[in-house]
Scaffold this active site. Structure first.
Site, PDB file in Angstrom:
ATOM      1  NE  ARG A  44      -3.947   2.250   1.057  1.00  0.00           N
ATOM      2  CZ  ARG A  44      -4.786   2.716   0.364  1.00  0.00           C
ATOM      3  NH1 ARG A  44      -5.302   1.822  -0.578  1.00  0.00           N
ATOM      4  NH2 ARG A  44      -5.679   3.797   0.716  1.00  0.00           N
ATOM      5  CG  ASP A  47      -0.377   2.379   4.929  1.00  0.00           C
ATOM      6  OD1 ASP A  47      -0.825   3.468   5.283  1.00  0.00           O
ATOM      7  OD2 ASP A  47      -1.250   1.469   4.818  1.00  0.00           O
ATOM      8  CB  THR A  48       4.829   0.384   2.862  1.00  0.00           C
ATOM      9  OG1 THR A  48       4.212  -0.119   1.506  1.00  0.00           O
ATOM     10  CG2 THR A  48       4.286  -0.080   4.085  1.00  0.00           C
ATOM     11  CE  LYS A  49       5.347   6.458  -3.140  1.00  0.00           C
ATOM     12  NZ  LYS A  49       4.929   7.139  -4.279  1.00  0.00           N
ATOM     13  N   GLY A  77       1.194   6.522 -18.768  1.00  0.00           N
ATOM     14  CA  GLY A  77       0.576   5.940 -20.002  1.00  0.00           C
ATOM     15  C   GLY A  77       0.298   4.356 -19.972  1.00  0.00           C
ATOM     16  CD  GLU A 111      -0.511  -4.856  -6.653  1.00  0.00           C
ATOM     17  OE1 GLU A 111       0.259  -4.976  -5.944  1.00  0.00           O
ATOM     18  OE2 GLU A 111      -0.747  -3.871  -7.329  1.00  0.00           O
TER      19      GLU A 111
END
Length: 170
Positions: A44, A47-49, A77, A111
Site C-alpha cells: 500500500r 503506508d510503505t513506499k 501511460g 495483486e
C-alpha cells in the site's frame, strides 16, 4: 574461381546477417529483462513506499535482483492492470507488505489474490499490523466473487510464516 570482390561481398553479406541476428537476440533479451522480474513487491503506497517497500526495492536491486515496485517500474501511460498483472505472472516470488490500510485498497487485494492464484511463493511482511487485524471489508464496491477471492488470498497469506516490522523502532 571467384574474384576477390565476389568473396568480399559474400563475407560482408554473412557478417551483416550475423550482426542482424545478434541485434535480434539482444533486443529479445532486453524485452524479457524489462518485463520479467525476480520479486514482485505488493504494498500500500501511502503506508510503505517511503520506508519498507522503497528500502526493500533498493536493497534487492543492490543485490542484483530485479524487483517490481509500481512507482519504480511503471511510466505514465502504462495500463495499470495490464502492467501489474504481467509483472506478477512473470515474477518468481512475491512479497506482500501488509500495513494498517492495506485491506482498504482494491489494488493491493487484487495483486495478492493474483499472486496466490498464480501459485507464487509469497513472503508476508507485517508492517505495523498483526495478521489477526487484517480483514477484507465489503464496501459495496467489489463483486462477491472478488470479495471471496480477496478473503481466500488474505487467509492464505496470514497463515504463511512471514516477518514483522515496526516502523517506530526500525
Amino acid at each position: 574461381m571467384q574474384s576477390s570482390s565476389g568473396r568480399a561481398k559474400k563475407i560482408f553479406s554473412s557478417a551483416n546477417q550475423i550482426i542482424r541476428y545478434q541485434r535480434q537476440i539482444l533486443a529479445k533479451k532486453q524485452r524479457q529483462s524489462q518485463s520479467a522480474c525476480d520479486v514482485f513487491i505488493n504494498h500500500r503506497s501511502i503506508d510503505t513506499k517511503k520506508n519498507v517497500s522503497g528500502l526493500l526495492y533498493d536493497h534487492l536491486s543492490r543485490l542484483g535482483l530485479r524487483a517490481f515496485l509500481d512507482s519504480k517500474n511503471m511510466k505514465p501511460g502504462d495500463k495499470l492492470f495490464d502492467h501489474i498483472d504481467e509483472g506478477i505472472r512473470k515474477s518468481k516470488i512475491g512479497i506482500a507488505v501488509f500495513s494498517p490500510q492495506y485491506c482498504d485498497s482494491y489494488f493491493c487485494l487484487h495483486e495478492l489474490a493474483m499472486m496466490m492464484e498464480c501459485k507464487k511463493k509469497v513472503i508476508p511482511i507485517f508492517c505495523d499490523v498483526k495478521p489477526s487485524e487484517l480483514r477484507v471489508k465489503d464496501c459495496g464496491i467489489c463483486s462477491t466473487n472478488d470479495i471471496e477471492r480477496f478473503r481466500r488470498a488474505l487467509e492464505e497469506a496470514k497463515y504463511t510464516v512471514g516477518l514483522s516490522f515496526d516502523t517506530s523502532t526500525g
